[in-house]
Design a protein around this motif. Sequence first.
Motif, PDB file in Angstrom:
ATOM      1  N   UNK A 115       0.834  -1.184   0.000  1.00  0.00           N
ATOM      2  CA  UNK A 115       0.000   0.000   0.000  1.00  0.00           C
ATOM      3  C   UNK A 115       0.873   1.239   0.000  1.00  0.00           C
ATOM      4  N   UNK A 116       0.329   2.338  -0.451  1.00  0.00           N
ATOM      5  CA  UNK A 116       1.083   3.579  -0.480  1.00  0.00           C
ATOM      6  C   UNK A 116       0.159   4.772  -0.392  1.00  0.00           C
ATOM      7  N   UNK A 117       0.696   5.863   0.107  1.00  0.00           N
ATOM      8  CA  UNK A 117      -0.063   7.101   0.150  1.00  0.00           C
ATOM      9  C   UNK A 117       0.757   8.167  -0.556  1.00  0.00           C
ATOM     10  N   UNK A 118       0.088   8.928  -1.394  1.00  0.00           N
ATOM     11  CA  UNK A 118       0.734  10.030  -2.100  1.00  0.00           C
ATOM     12  C   UNK A 118      -0.342  11.081  -2.313  1.00  0.00           C
ATOM     13  N   UNK A 119      -0.202  12.207  -1.609  1.00  0.00           N
ATOM     14  CA  UNK A 119      -1.251  13.216  -1.695  1.00  0.00           C
ATOM     15  C   UNK A 119      -0.658  14.605  -1.588  1.00  0.00           C
ATOM     16  N   UNK A 120      -0.991  15.503  -2.491  1.00  0.00           N
ATOM     17  CA  UNK A 120      -0.559  16.894  -2.343  1.00  0.00           C
ATOM     18  C   UNK A 120      -1.139  17.485  -1.067  1.00  0.00           C
ATOM     19  N   UNK A 121      -0.338  18.248  -0.342  1.00  0.00           N
ATOM     20  CA  UNK A 121      -0.793  18.816   0.929  1.00  0.00           C
ATOM     21  C   UNK A 121      -0.555  20.317   0.990  1.00  0.00           C
ATOM     22  N   UNK A 122      -0.588  20.978  -0.141  1.00  0.00           N
ATOM     23  CA  UNK A 122      -0.392  22.424  -0.174  1.00  0.00           C
ATOM     24  C   UNK A 122      -1.496  23.089   0.650  1.00  0.00           C
TER      25      UNK A 122
END
Length: 452
Positions: A115-122
């Motif tokens: 599993x992986x998480x990749x999310x813009x957090x601007x």
Amino acid sequence: MDRSLGALTRLAAALAGLVLAAAGAPAAAADDPGPALAGTPVTGTPTEARAPALATGRYLDRLPARGSLHYRLPRTATGSTFHVAVMFVGSGGSVGEGVRVQVGTTPGDQGCGSGGVFRPTVGEPAPVLFTGLTTWTDVEDHPCAVATELYLSVGEPDEDADAGRPMEILVYEEPPLSAYGLDLLPTPEPVPWTAQRPARRPRDVPAGTTPTNAPVVGDGTYALTLRPGRTRVLAVPLDWDQTLQAQLDTRLPAGVPTPEGIAVDVVSPLLGTSERPFTADRPADWRVPGTDGGRLRTGAQSQVVSYANRNSYDASITTEALAGIHYVLVRWTGTGNAAGPDVPATLTLRTTGVPGDGVPSYTPVDGLIGPQPASRLVDGTLQAPVATAPERAPRTDDDPLLSRRTLVAGGGVAALLLVVLLGRARRHSRNHPHAGAARPLSHHERGGRHRG
């Protein structure tokens, strides 16, 4: 099953977790407690040598600066399934933050799940990021189902600023089914969205900032304060064959940053997605205004909690549902302006369904307990099922044993009554010397799927 050493150990672990979280998270405003993490302290190793063993429970470590951290997952019973999740509070302001988690039969392998998480957090000062996996397979003799030990690895974060930040590791070992036969348990149909009327007087419950500190609530309407860049979380128990609908309502003032960034999500006890997608058939009552403000309604509808939805092969179904505490996350992401206004809102929660044909039957195993609706599964709230005494066949009047017992009981009652009456007669005779002897008394006594 949380294999803790008692209440003091759990308290010490929780305090240690809060200290680690405070050390790694940015300062929060006085009226915002900030994201919280907790767990039993553990230290992963850069190689598989001396990697710590993780049983069912919640653990606290730090993200690696380079490479991966390794852990072992000793299996309690053949055929059990491991569910693993990793959660951390990111540094924020990144075009993409995340980590990768994997489990295999050998160190560094991902053959049993990843599993992986990749999310813009601007615009998010403290984004709550998580990912999970499950080792479930419907092949009875698959290595991932029979290996006596599996290996978990957590990779370095994509964002350099996240290196060394506290992370929670959640581990739950689910007992094996009593028999393999997925066709024996039904695959439920998704429950349609039903518009709800929020209560005029919503309940005021302080929402959590992560799943870890989310308060457990039931059906009803709850007051929330939306803040750009922040996450609000409530926890809801769900049993097998049940589903949860979460509806967010508010009125946004003009000039708010990116109102389309306000979203509601439902995740499972091990932080897996449990949501019906509404990309093609968004409910007609949902409304998202522009930057000029106005009424907003959005929400989420969970998949039905069922064995078939624990890890679906159907790409159109995104779900990792287990019975247990589910989490409703309300986030305002992508704002680019964390100093935006606070907005009052209501969150209306509604559960549907009752346990029925979809309840799986597990093989009894010492040390393993099946999912329970009121448990977070990893914090010691799982309770061993209460053993019930086997029912005995009803006795009949012609049962010789029953007849003997009736005679004995009847005789005993008769003897007791005779003693009482004789005592009264003697007292009467002493008090009344001329009274005659007690007349003999007659006495009559009535005897009385998966799915396994």
